[in-house]
Design a protein around this motif. Structure first.
Motif, mmCIF file in Angstrom:
data_model
loop_
_atom_site.group_PDB
_atom_site.id
_atom_site.type_symbol
_atom_site.label_atom_id
_atom_site.label_comp_id
_atom_site.label_asym_id
_atom_site.label_seq_id
_atom_site.Cartn_x
_atom_site.Cartn_y
_atom_site.Cartn_z
ATOM 1 N N GLY A 79 0.801 -1.219 0.000
ATOM 2 C CA GLY A 79 0.000 0.000 0.000
ATOM 3 C C GLY A 79 0.832 1.267 0.000
ATOM 4 N N ILE A 80 1.930 1.303 0.764
ATOM 5 C CA ILE A 80 2.763 2.499 0.814
ATOM 6 C C ILE A 80 3.848 2.472 -0.249
ATOM 7 N N TYR A 81 4.226 1.271 -0.720
ATOM 8 C CA TYR A 81 5.278 1.199 -1.731
ATOM 9 C C TYR A 81 4.810 1.701 -3.092
ATOM 10 N N PHE A 150 1.590 -5.779 12.903
ATOM 11 C CA PHE A 150 2.317 -6.222 11.710
ATOM 12 C C PHE A 150 1.963 -5.397 10.484
ATOM 13 N N SER A 151 0.850 -4.684 10.506
ATOM 14 C CA SER A 151 0.587 -3.713 9.439
ATOM 15 C C SER A 151 1.553 -2.538 9.570
ATOM 16 N N VAL A 156 6.642 -0.064 7.514
ATOM 17 C CA VAL A 156 8.080 0.208 7.596
ATOM 18 C C VAL A 156 8.815 -0.491 6.451
ATOM 19 N N ILE A 157 8.448 -1.740 6.167
ATOM 20 C CA ILE A 157 9.089 -2.482 5.072
ATOM 21 C C ILE A 157 8.809 -1.798 3.742
ATOM 22 N N GLY A 158 7.574 -1.334 3.535
ATOM 23 C CA GLY A 158 7.216 -0.664 2.293
ATOM 24 C C GLY A 158 8.000 0.612 2.069
ATOM 25 N N LYS A 166 12.371 -6.666 -2.594
ATOM 26 C CA LYS A 166 12.593 -6.393 -1.175
ATOM 27 C C LYS A 166 11.304 -6.462 -0.365
ATOM 28 N N LEU A 167 10.162 -6.277 -1.040
ATOM 29 C CA LEU A 167 8.887 -6.397 -0.337
ATOM 30 C C LEU A 167 8.654 -7.820 0.158
#
Length: 253
Positions: A79-81, A150-151, A156-158, A166-167
């Motif tokens: 969603g953020i990526y 975890f969302s 943070v991962i995005g 990397k996702l």
């Protein structure tokens, strides 16, 4: 609080789920159902009870948690990526929307989708095994708390990811193995004392144990410890998100 901004982000993310129903809803439900068929029906019929619970029912909390962790991370990170990838993130950052409202919109939508999937898998499990939920309020609380935590981690991962590969690195290489080794399909009391001690360093153990306690009143770890460890991880994720917006890490050119 700019509720219009939060609602716009939230509705856009929820609409994305509706546009990809097969991938977002059908795929995780079918995958989890296959686990129930293989482990619950085929293997479970040959196994004795675990902590006084039939094996098919015993694995329900672990399977829901396995799905919840992966879906929460996947939904929030993607969603953020995508705004970063397309460049529309700068429109969001320049809009009259605060960092808190951005996080509430993206993380709220990701957590909502994950909780709905978790409840759908829970209903699907009834088709394969019979189970009881001793503490339904605690069950919903753990479901929501884990989905939000975890969302945030997925958010943070995005932000961190600079490519689609990397996702998938952390969910596939770290989270999924930890979930499998965290008691999804067995009780850690079945392990030798040495491996029981080693397993307690796995943070997913506390999530699965607490969630299983809400079903059957039995857990590998005390419910207070499970809740405390979940809140600690939530605090770490909140701190990371705050730092990202404080420094503009990978959000600002």
């Amino acid at each position: 609080m700019n509720l219009y901004g939060v609602r716009a982000i939230y509705q856009a993310e929820m609409a994305r789920m509706l546009r990809t129903t097969l991938q977002s809803i059908a795929s995780p439900v079918i995958s989890t159902s296959l686990y129930f068929i293989v482990f619950g029906a085929a293997i479970g019929s040959r196994m004795t009870e675990v902590d006084g619970v039939s094996y098919g029912a015993f694995i329900i909390p672990g399977l829901i948690m396995l799905m919840l962790l992966n879906e929460s991370i996947s939904n929030a990170s993607f969603g953020i990526y995508m705004p970063k990838f397309t460049g529309t993130i700068y429109e969001v950052l320049s809009a009259p929307v605060s960092p808190l409202e951005i996080v509430v919109g993206y993380v709220g939508a990701a957590a909502t989708k994950s909780v709905l999937l978790g409840l759908l898998v829970l209903l699907t499990a009834r088709l394969f095994v019979d189970y009881q939920i001793q503490h339904p309020v605690w069950m919903l609380g753990f479901l929501l708390l884990t989905a939000v935590t975890f969302s945030l981690f997925g958010f943070v991962i995005g932000v961190w990811a600079d490519g689609f590969e990397k996702l998938q690195i952390i969910p596939l290489m770290i989270v999924t193995p930890l979930a499998f080794l965290g008691g999804s399909f067995y009780s850690i009391s079945m392990l030798s004392p040495f491996w029981q001690t080693v397993t307690l360093f796995n943070p997913v153990v506390y999530l699965i144990s607490g969630f299983r306690w809400s079903f059957y009143g039995a857990a590998d770890v005390h419910i207070g410890v499970s809740l405390g460890m979940t809140l600690v991880f939530l605090s770490i994720c909140l701190t990371l998100v705050w730092w990202i917006f404080r420094t503009g890490y990978k959000l600002k050119p």
